[in-house]
Design an enzyme around this catalytic site. Structure first.
Site, mmCIF file in Angstrom:
data_model
loop_
_atom_site.group_PDB
_atom_site.id
_atom_site.type_symbol
_atom_site.label_atom_id
_atom_site.label_comp_id
_atom_site.label_asym_id
_atom_site.label_seq_id
_atom_site.Cartn_x
_atom_site.Cartn_y
_atom_site.Cartn_z
ATOM 1 C CB SER A 165 -0.940 -0.045 1.207
ATOM 2 O OG SER A 165 -1.910 0.952 1.152
ATOM 3 N NE ARG A 235 -8.734 1.669 11.190
ATOM 4 C CZ ARG A 235 -7.695 1.240 10.490
ATOM 5 N NH1 ARG A 235 -7.235 1.944 9.494
ATOM 6 N NH2 ARG A 235 -7.099 0.101 10.822
ATOM 7 C CG ASP A 340 -6.312 -3.728 -3.513
ATOM 8 O OD1 ASP A 340 -7.118 -2.808 -3.270
ATOM 9 O OD2 ASP A 340 -5.101 -3.656 -3.252
ATOM 10 C CG HIS A 373 -5.726 -2.181 0.148
ATOM 11 N ND1 HIS A 373 -4.779 -2.228 -0.858
ATOM 12 C CD2 HIS A 373 -5.215 -1.361 1.111
ATOM 13 C CE1 HIS A 373 -3.750 -1.459 -0.537
ATOM 14 N NE2 HIS A 373 -3.992 -0.930 0.660
ATOM 15 C CG ASP A 374 -7.383 -5.070 5.239
ATOM 16 O OD1 ASP A 374 -6.611 -4.099 5.076
ATOM 17 O OD2 ASP A 374 -8.292 -5.086 6.087
#
Length: 399
Positions: A165, A235, A340, A373-374
């Site tokens: 990232s 968040r 992602d 994405h994680d």
């Protein structure tokens, strides 16, 4: 190029941890010129190391962290429960980035809230916390600060720089700003710049923070408060973008907090208020927001998301990414994940094309993973096998 398909996960419990670790710090009195034209003087970088630097000083690997991570890449802290480093599943003895072979360094970026000089520290010019007066920092500034640390450590060239990232952007930045100081660049789930949609997500998150009544223009510490409401929303927005739609559907679906399915044929228990939590996904997001607001600094969030927005090595070349990557000298490994959507595989392919246009050495893997994405943080057997093979290759070239 390669594509990894199918399902596959593993538990790394048979591999060892680096054990208990202790952060280190290095103070720098010489001002650091920043991309903004300002400079930062009298600053400190906090870092951790794992493994042993070999006699030739050729086995050092820099791990660059993403938005809400830090220098604490692997291992645990004495007396602190659940203190595993954020990439502990990748870094350690016998793990893909094997600390029996490599000297691994994690550095906390300037502007962070985890030890390196940032908005919460005292401004030497005023004697008060920087707050909103902390200068704008960029990926390039972080890379230059890291290079100064390696000068101080007596490490002239890195075996590799790796990051996911925003960390991947730093790895790419190393290949451009200090092309002779690394032999391998491993950029995971990253992009050559942010799309307009990504910048938009960052801006919505920033607005949530700056419009919090407790923000006070960024000088909230002087008022004895923290803009927690804004941090919570920021968040929550971020977590939505880190997960794929499939992962969110599998984990939460339309489950409600009483264990039922809102789509099932049963009387629906409506929330007593529009502010009540009804669905499990709501509960999850609020939990993540609450937890984040307890440990992260609002000014740091603003600084780091701006650094994300500003990263664009092709800008100085009229948008020509091929020209931007011409100075690179190292070998590259690019990795992306199919689901992602925030840093999509197409963005990694842009980098690969620019590298191939320059006849640079590059490998690319696109991994079918459902997590979004994680995925770069998770235990996926195909992904970790790829990382292991990559570092096996790097180890064979050590002097």
């Amino acid at each position: 190029m390669s594509r990894f398909g199918g399902a596959g996960f593993f538990c790394g419990s048979f591999m060892q941890s680096v054990g208990q670790v202790t952060p280190q710090s290095r103070h720098f009195a010489e001002p650091l010129p920043l991309q903004s034209g300002a400079s930062l003087r009298d600053y400190t970088l906090v870092y951790e190391t794992y493994g042993t630097l070999n006699a030739a000083r050729s086995n050092a690997v820099l791990v660059c962290h993403a938005l809400n991570a830090s220098h604490h890449v692997a291992g645990t802290y004495a007396g602190v429960e659940k203190s595993e480093g954020w990439w502990d599943n990748l870094v350690g003895p016998g793990k893909p980035l094997d600390t029996d072979r490599f000297f691994v360094i994690g550095v906390n970026n300037l502007g962070s809230c985890f030890g390196s000089t940032g908005p919460m520290h005292l401004n030497p010019d005023t004697g008060r916390p920087y707050g909103a007066d902390f200068p704008v920092v960029t990926v390039e500034d972080w890379v230059d600060a890291q290079a100064r640390l390696f000068d101080a450590l007596g490490i002239e060239q890195l075996a590799a720089v790796i990051g996911g990232s925003l960390g991947g952007m730093q790895a790419l930045g190393w290949s451009l700003r200090h092309p002779d100081r690394l032999r391998h660049c491993i950029a995971v789930a990253t992009a050559p710049n942010l799309s307009a949609q990504n910048i938009a997500f960052n801006e919505v998150a920033r607005r949530a923070i700056v419009t919090d009544p407790d923000f006070h223009g960024g000088h909230y510490h002087a008022h004895g408060v923290v803009p927690k409401r804004g941090l919570r929303v920021a968040r929550m927005i971020g977590h939505i973008t880190y997960l794929s739609d499939d992962a969110m559907e599998t984990k939460f679906g339309r489950l409600t907090r009483n264990g039922g399915d809102a789509g099932a044929e049963r009387p629906l228990r409506y929330a007593y208020s529009t502010q009540d939590i009804e669905f499990e996904i709501e509960s999850y997001l609020r939990y993540q927001g609450d937890k984040f607001s307890d440990y992260f600094d609002a000014n740091t969030y603003l600084l780091i998301t701006r650094a994300l927005d500003y990263f664009d090595p092709a800008r100085a070349f009229g948008g020509d990414l091929t020209a931007a990557f011409a100075p690179a000298r190292c070998q590259f490994q690019l990795v992306s994940f199919t689901t992602d959507w925030r840093f999509s595989p197409a963005r990694s392919r842009e980098i690969v094309k620019a590298l191939l246009d320059n006849r640079h050495r590059v490998s690319y893997a696109e991994i079918e993973a459902p997590h979004g994405h994680d995925a770069f943080l998770l235990d996926d057997a195909r992904y970790h096998a790829l990382m292991r093979a990559c570092f096996d290759n790097i180890a064979r070239g050590l002097s």
